[in-house]
Scaffold this active site. Sequence first.
Site, PDB file in Angstrom:
ATOM      1  N   HIS A 131      11.108  29.471 -13.305  1.00 38.70           N
ATOM      2  CA  HIS A 131      11.187  27.944 -13.959  1.00 38.70           C
ATOM      3  C   HIS A 131      10.775  27.207 -13.096  1.00 38.70           C
ATOM      4  O   HIS A 131      10.940  27.372 -11.742  1.00 38.70           O
ATOM      5  CB  HIS A 131      12.873  28.202 -14.159  1.00 38.70           C
ATOM      6  CG  HIS A 131      13.263  26.847 -15.030  1.00 38.70           C
ATOM      7  ND1 HIS A 131      13.113  25.563 -14.800  1.00 38.70           N
ATOM      8  CD2 HIS A 131      13.607  26.906 -16.207  1.00 38.70           C
ATOM      9  CE1 HIS A 131      13.551  24.761 -15.485  1.00 38.70           C
ATOM     10  NE2 HIS A 131      13.935  25.325 -16.761  1.00 38.70           N
ATOM     11  N   PRO A 132      10.355  26.193 -13.474  1.00 37.73           N
ATOM     12  CA  PRO A 132       9.619  25.044 -12.615  1.00 37.73           C
ATOM     13  C   PRO A 132      10.563  24.236 -11.915  1.00 37.73           C
ATOM     14  O   PRO A 132      10.191  24.071 -10.841  1.00 37.73           O
ATOM     15  CB  PRO A 132       8.605  24.353 -13.833  1.00 37.73           C
ATOM     16  CG  PRO A 132       9.271  24.421 -15.021  1.00 37.73           C
ATOM     17  CD  PRO A 132       9.782  25.790 -15.028  1.00 37.73           C
ATOM     18  N   ASN A 133      11.688  23.990 -12.473  1.00 37.56           N
ATOM     19  CA  ASN A 133      12.618  23.496 -11.772  1.00 37.56           C
ATOM     20  C   ASN A 133      13.759  24.443 -11.041  1.00 37.56           C
ATOM     21  O   ASN A 133      14.085  24.289  -9.810  1.00 37.56           O
ATOM     22  CB  ASN A 133      13.482  22.436 -12.732  1.00 37.56           C
ATOM     23  CG  ASN A 133      12.805  21.228 -13.376  1.00 37.56           C
ATOM     24  OD1 ASN A 133      12.091  21.520 -14.323  1.00 37.56           O
ATOM     25  ND2 ASN A 133      12.822  20.305 -12.788  1.00 37.56           N
ATOM     26  N   ASP A 134      14.147  25.165 -11.770  1.00 35.99           N
ATOM     27  CA  ASP A 134      15.239  26.264 -11.106  1.00 35.99           C
ATOM     28  C   ASP A 134      14.665  26.965 -10.005  1.00 35.99           C
ATOM     29  O   ASP A 134      15.314  27.456  -9.060  1.00 35.99           O
ATOM     30  CB  ASP A 134      15.862  27.116 -12.277  1.00 35.99           C
ATOM     31  CG  ASP A 134      16.630  26.117 -13.350  1.00 35.99           C
ATOM     32  OD1 ASP A 134      16.874  25.067 -12.976  1.00 35.99           O
ATOM     33  OD2 ASP A 134      16.745  26.744 -14.343  1.00 35.99           O
ATOM     34  N   SER A 193     -36.579  -3.126   1.982  1.00 32.01           N
ATOM     35  CA  SER A 193     -36.710  -4.146   0.645  1.00 32.01           C
ATOM     36  C   SER A 193     -37.782  -3.723  -0.424  1.00 32.01           C
ATOM     37  O   SER A 193     -38.621  -3.195  -0.035  1.00 32.01           O
ATOM     38  CB  SER A 193     -37.258  -5.495   1.617  1.00 32.01           C
ATOM     39  OG  SER A 193     -37.745  -6.459   0.659  1.00 32.01           O
ATOM     40  N   ASN A 241     -33.968  -2.411   7.584  1.00 33.34           N
ATOM     41  CA  ASN A 241     -32.796  -3.226   7.689  1.00 33.34           C
ATOM     42  C   ASN A 241     -31.846  -2.083   8.460  1.00 33.34           C
ATOM     43  O   ASN A 241     -32.078  -0.829   8.419  1.00 33.34           O
ATOM     44  CB  ASN A 241     -32.209  -3.459   6.279  1.00 33.34           C
ATOM     45  CG  ASN A 241     -33.135  -4.444   5.620  1.00 33.34           C
ATOM     46  OD1 ASN A 241     -33.827  -5.328   6.350  1.00 33.34           O
ATOM     47  ND2 ASN A 241     -32.836  -4.512   4.160  1.00 33.34           N
ATOM     48  N   HIS A 249     -19.707 -15.767  23.652  1.00 33.61           N
ATOM     49  CA  HIS A 249     -19.747 -16.953  22.610  1.00 33.61           C
ATOM     50  C   HIS A 249     -21.047 -16.973  21.915  1.00 33.61           C
ATOM     51  O   HIS A 249     -21.592 -18.058  21.465  1.00 33.61           O
ATOM     52  CB  HIS A 249     -19.551 -18.229  23.056  1.00 33.61           C
ATOM     53  CG  HIS A 249     -18.008 -18.131  24.296  1.00 33.61           C
ATOM     54  ND1 HIS A 249     -17.117 -18.669  23.562  1.00 33.61           N
ATOM     55  CD2 HIS A 249     -17.860 -17.899  25.286  1.00 33.61           C
ATOM     56  CE1 HIS A 249     -16.115 -18.309  24.322  1.00 33.61           C
ATOM     57  NE2 HIS A 249     -16.528 -18.043  25.561  1.00 33.61           N
ATOM     58  N   SER A 308      13.718  17.925  -4.109  1.00 32.69           N
ATOM     59  CA  SER A 308      13.730  16.864  -5.010  1.00 32.69           C
ATOM     60  C   SER A 308      12.289  16.341  -4.771  1.00 32.69           C
ATOM     61  O   SER A 308      11.583  16.249  -3.804  1.00 32.69           O
ATOM     62  CB  SER A 308      14.587  15.794  -4.735  1.00 32.69           C
ATOM     63  OG  SER A 308      14.374  14.477  -5.129  1.00 32.69           O
ATOM     64  N   SER A 309      11.849  15.446  -5.912  1.00 27.65           N
ATOM     65  CA  SER A 309      10.588  14.629  -5.552  1.00 27.65           C
ATOM     66  C   SER A 309      10.587  13.758  -4.395  1.00 27.65           C
ATOM     67  O   SER A 309       9.864  13.339  -3.483  1.00 27.65           O
ATOM     68  CB  SER A 309       9.953  14.057  -6.979  1.00 27.65           C
ATOM     69  OG  SER A 309       9.812  14.883  -7.676  1.00 27.65           O
ATOM     70  N   LYS A 356     -40.389  -4.068   6.013  1.00 26.68           N
ATOM     71  CA  LYS A 356     -39.062  -4.217   6.172  1.00 26.68           C
ATOM     72  C   LYS A 356     -38.075  -3.231   6.171  1.00 26.68           C
ATOM     73  O   LYS A 356     -37.976  -2.315   5.633  1.00 26.68           O
ATOM     74  CB  LYS A 356     -38.517  -5.428   5.265  1.00 26.68           C
ATOM     75  CG  LYS A 356     -37.311  -6.185   6.053  1.00 26.68           C
ATOM     76  CD  LYS A 356     -36.859  -7.475   5.026  1.00 26.68           C
ATOM     77  CE  LYS A 356     -35.805  -8.452   5.490  1.00 26.68           C
ATOM     78  NZ  LYS A 356     -34.581  -7.541   5.878  1.00 26.68           N
TER      79      LYS A 356
END
Length: 484
Positions: free
Chosen positions: A141-144, A330, A338, A200, A151-152, A336
């Site tokens: 079972h996916p939950n049990d 370019s 870059n 600077h 818990s999530s 050119k």
Amino acid sequence: MPSILDLPIGTGATGKRKESDSLGEVEVPADHYWGAQTQRSLIHFSIGDDYMPKEVYHAYGYVKKAAALVNEAAGIIPPWKAELIARVADEVIAGKLDSEFPLYVWQTGSGTQSNMNVNEVISNRAIQLVGGSLGSKHPVHPNDDVNMSQSSNDTFPTAMHIATVLEFSNRLIPAVTVLEESIWAKAREWVDIVKIGRTHLQDATPLTVGQEWSGYATQLDDALAFVKHSLRGLYRLAIGGTAVGTGINTPPDFGEKVADEIARLTGHPFVTAPNKFAAQGSLDAMVTSSAALRTLAVALMKIANDLQWLGSGPRSGLHELILPSDEPGSSIMPGKVNPTQEEAMLMVCIQVIGEDNAVAFAGSQGNFELNAMCPIIINNVLHSARTLGDACVKFREYGINGIMLDRSRIDKFVGTSLMLVTALSPVIGYDKASAIVQRALDENTTLREAAVKGGFISAEDFDRIVDPKKMVGDPRHDLKLASE
């Protein structure tokens, strides 16, 4: 105990099949393993094209396997069922079931739909392996069974931590480490080459190229140390807190034992979080890890920005560096080239800084016993880590390793710099040194010509005092200290 069959992945079915949850029946694609809750999420939350990262599901595989083994040891699940869940969890970890996890990031903030997606897929694949009917929830079972003692609210934060640790450890940290090593190699190669410094964006006193690059390497090393330090909080797992941190519906010491098992499976030192209320009510460890990524991005941005400036030109820029030519730059200007690697790195860093802002905001949104912003946080952190790691690999390979120096350009800047006058300041005084600079500017002459012509100092004394090589300290010692 049913026999476990050796079946390839795939349902072998077409069309639709009916699955059910607490809200009733839902039709799901028969060629997939997911169930009703996953299908409802696909219907209600098909928002954008941001899918929950596969790394989260791989991490969930570790969580589900470890939980099954601990539940078995506690005697609350039969050994054959725990073995079956663990076997399918291994397929999840290995990425063999990635196509079964189709959900979007934009879902419930606790990640419940993704947790149930994992639970449903493991359940149906396990049912298939014992010859059962998909969607029957029997005998697994996916939950049990798959979600037993969980818990999530504790598993999703746990999966978040595991996924982040694995991403940092397996991809990001190695990528940054080798990039740093390449930068150190350049620093050592150019340790004695004197260049002019800049503050600077203006001329300053000299240093060596090696000293400058040692700064890049050390900045990167400090940022990497922050990333590694952030792992300490991620090693603490919320598992065992279940709904609100109290551990309701768990066997004794469940959190500690699951964390130990995850540590064994992954090879990383995971431990149970000492306080589950903090672990689930906040996601501060994830916020810290994102902040570390932001710091790394800031460092990389500084380096990339410097390199594109130092490589500017070739005729009218600084052009102290000759950047690798990756591709034509370019579509209209022939010839050119870059600084494309630098620009790509800058964009990645800007993206990471933006994602960190989102993580910080989401991290502040915990209410009482749960932060329900889990999906956006893990999506951003994993995306940031992945893109930074990839960018570092390419930046090293195509941006750093092929860089060369334009020695004539470097020497020209050193020879014409007016800030070499700083060496004269202790000898003739600050005011006279300033006057020499102003005269050189006004008359468009060299510093030496201005100093001698103005009668401030003899040519012999100027040459003895103003020696750029004597103005850089001990570069080899600096590099040795920085790299230790």
